[in-house]
Write a protein that holds these residues in place. Sequence first.
Motif, PDB file in Angstrom:
ATOM      1  N   UNK A  12       0.822  -1.210   0.000  1.00 41.38           N
ATOM      2  CA  UNK A  12       0.000   0.000   0.000  1.00 41.38           C
ATOM      3  C   UNK A  12       0.857   1.261   0.000  1.00 41.38           C
ATOM      4  N   UNK A  13       1.930   1.253   0.758  1.00 37.81           N
ATOM      5  CA  UNK A  13       2.840   2.400   0.770  1.00 37.81           C
ATOM      6  C   UNK A  13       3.528   2.566  -0.578  1.00 37.81           C
ATOM      7  N   UNK A  14       3.885   1.466  -1.206  1.00 35.51           N
ATOM      8  CA  UNK A  14       4.588   1.519  -2.487  1.00 35.51           C
ATOM      9  C   UNK A  14       3.696   2.017  -3.624  1.00 35.51           C
ATOM     10  N   UNK A  15       2.413   1.706  -3.565  1.00 35.20           N
ATOM     11  CA  UNK A  15       1.501   2.071  -4.654  1.00 35.20           C
ATOM     12  C   UNK A  15       0.600   3.242  -4.284  1.00 35.20           C
ATOM     13  N   UNK A  16       0.917   3.946  -3.236  1.00 35.62           N
ATOM     14  CA  UNK A  16       0.086   5.036  -2.739  1.00 35.62           C
ATOM     15  C   UNK A  16      -0.269   6.022  -3.851  1.00 35.62           C
ATOM     16  N   UNK A  17      -1.544   6.166  -4.109  1.00 36.34           N
ATOM     17  CA  UNK A  17      -2.037   7.091  -5.117  1.00 36.34           C
ATOM     18  C   UNK A  17      -2.158   6.499  -6.515  1.00 36.34           C
ATOM     19  N   UNK A  18      -1.615   5.326  -6.737  1.00 29.13           N
ATOM     20  CA  UNK A  18      -1.700   4.688  -8.062  1.00 29.13           C
ATOM     21  C   UNK A  18      -3.109   4.162  -8.297  1.00 29.13           C
ATOM     22  N   UNK A  19      -3.539   4.247  -9.521  1.00 22.47           N
ATOM     23  CA  UNK A  19      -4.869   3.753  -9.856  1.00 22.47           C
ATOM     24  C   UNK A  19      -4.811   2.463 -10.667  1.00 22.47           C
ATOM     25  N   UNK A  20      -3.615   2.114 -11.144  1.00 25.76           N
ATOM     26  CA  UNK A  20      -3.402   0.856 -11.867  1.00 25.76           C
ATOM     27  C   UNK A  20      -2.295   0.111 -11.135  1.00 25.76           C
ATOM     28  N   UNK A  21      -2.633  -1.031 -10.566  1.00 28.11           N
ATOM     29  CA  UNK A  21      -1.704  -1.759  -9.707  1.00 28.11           C
ATOM     30  C   UNK A  21      -1.580  -3.198 -10.183  1.00 28.11           C
ATOM     31  N   UNK A  22      -0.345  -3.680 -10.238  1.00 24.17           N
ATOM     32  CA  UNK A  22      -0.093  -5.077 -10.599  1.00 24.17           C
ATOM     33  C   UNK A  22       0.770  -5.688  -9.504  1.00 24.17           C
ATOM     34  N   UNK A  23       0.253  -6.735  -8.871  1.00 24.93           N
ATOM     35  CA  UNK A  23       0.955  -7.424  -7.792  1.00 24.93           C
ATOM     36  C   UNK A  23       1.218  -8.859  -8.232  1.00 24.93           C
ATOM     37  N   UNK A  24       2.435  -9.340  -7.961  1.00 24.44           N
ATOM     38  CA  UNK A  24       2.772 -10.735  -8.241  1.00 24.44           C
ATOM     39  C   UNK A  24       2.815 -11.465  -6.910  1.00 24.44           C
ATOM     40  N   UNK A  25       2.008 -12.506  -6.792  1.00 23.72           N
ATOM     41  CA  UNK A  25       1.846 -13.242  -5.538  1.00 23.72           C
ATOM     42  C   UNK A  25       2.496 -14.621  -5.676  1.00 23.72           C
ATOM     43  N   UNK A  26       3.528 -14.861  -4.871  1.00 23.85           N
ATOM     44  CA  UNK A  26       4.223 -16.148  -4.913  1.00 23.85           C
ATOM     45  C   UNK A  26       3.726 -17.116  -3.838  1.00 23.85           C
ATOM     46  N   UNK A  27       2.761 -16.694  -3.040  1.00 26.57           N
ATOM     47  CA  UNK A  27       2.268 -17.549  -1.952  1.00 26.57           C
ATOM     48  C   UNK A  27       0.783 -17.280  -1.725  1.00 26.57           C
ATOM     49  N   UNK A  28      -0.037 -17.550  -2.718  1.00 27.91           N
ATOM     50  CA  UNK A  28      -1.449 -17.174  -2.650  1.00 27.91           C
ATOM     51  C   UNK A  28      -2.261 -18.040  -1.693  1.00 27.91           C
ATOM     52  N   UNK A  29      -1.881 -19.261  -1.483  1.00 22.84           N
ATOM     53  CA  UNK A  29      -2.630 -20.208  -0.635  1.00 22.84           C
ATOM     54  C   UNK A  29      -4.093 -20.207  -1.041  1.00 22.84           C
ATOM     55  N   UNK A  30      -5.000 -19.751  -0.152  1.00 22.01           N
ATOM     56  CA  UNK A  30      -6.429 -19.724  -0.463  1.00 22.01           C
ATOM     57  C   UNK A  30      -6.899 -18.354  -0.945  1.00 22.01           C
ATOM     58  N   UNK A  31      -6.003 -17.383  -1.014  1.00 23.87           N
ATOM     59  CA  UNK A  31      -6.354 -16.055  -1.503  1.00 23.87           C
ATOM     60  C   UNK A  31      -7.053 -15.175  -0.492  1.00 23.87           C
ATOM     61  N   UNK A  32      -7.097 -15.599   0.771  1.00 17.99           N
ATOM     62  CA  UNK A  32      -7.808 -14.827   1.796  1.00 17.99           C
ATOM     63  C   UNK A  32      -7.199 -13.441   2.030  1.00 17.99           C
ATOM     64  N   UNK A  33      -5.898 -13.306   1.799  1.00 19.18           N
ATOM     65  CA  UNK A  33      -5.229 -12.034   2.065  1.00 19.18           C
ATOM     66  C   UNK A  33      -5.667 -10.930   1.103  1.00 19.18           C
TER      67      UNK A  33
END
Length: 114
Positions: A12-33
Motif C-alpha cells: 500500500x505504501x509503495x503504490x500510494x495514489x496509483x490507480x493501476x496496480x499489478x501485484x505478483x503473488x508467490x504464496x497465494x494459498x487460499x487467496x484470503x489475504x
Amino acid sequence: MFSNFIADQAILEAVDGSMFIHVIDFDIKFGNQWASFIKELANRAKFRKSNTLIIRATAVVDEEYGVESRLIRDNPNQFAQELEIGFKIEFVQIRTFKFLSFKAITIWKYKLVI
C-alpha cells in the motif's frame, strides 16, 4: 495473518495514489489475504474521490494446484465487483517451481590463498 498485514502495508505504501496496480503473488494459498488489500485500496480511492481503480494480480503456483487456482479466483473477483473495483487475477502454473526456486540460489565456494 500478521505477515499478510505487514505485506499489505508495504505494498500500500509503495503504490500510494496509483490507480493501476499489478501485484505478483508467490504464496497465494487460499487467496484470503486479498480481501483486506482490496478493501483498503477501495477506501483510499474513495477518499481521493477517484472513480477508476484497477488491480491486476499474477499468482505463481505449482502445477499440481491448478484446480484450486480456479476456485481461488472467484472470491477476490466477486469481492472487488461488490466494491466496484476492476480486479483480474491470473495464475501462472510452473511444474517444478519449488525445484527451480532452489536451483536459482547459487552457493559460491572460495579458496582462500595466503
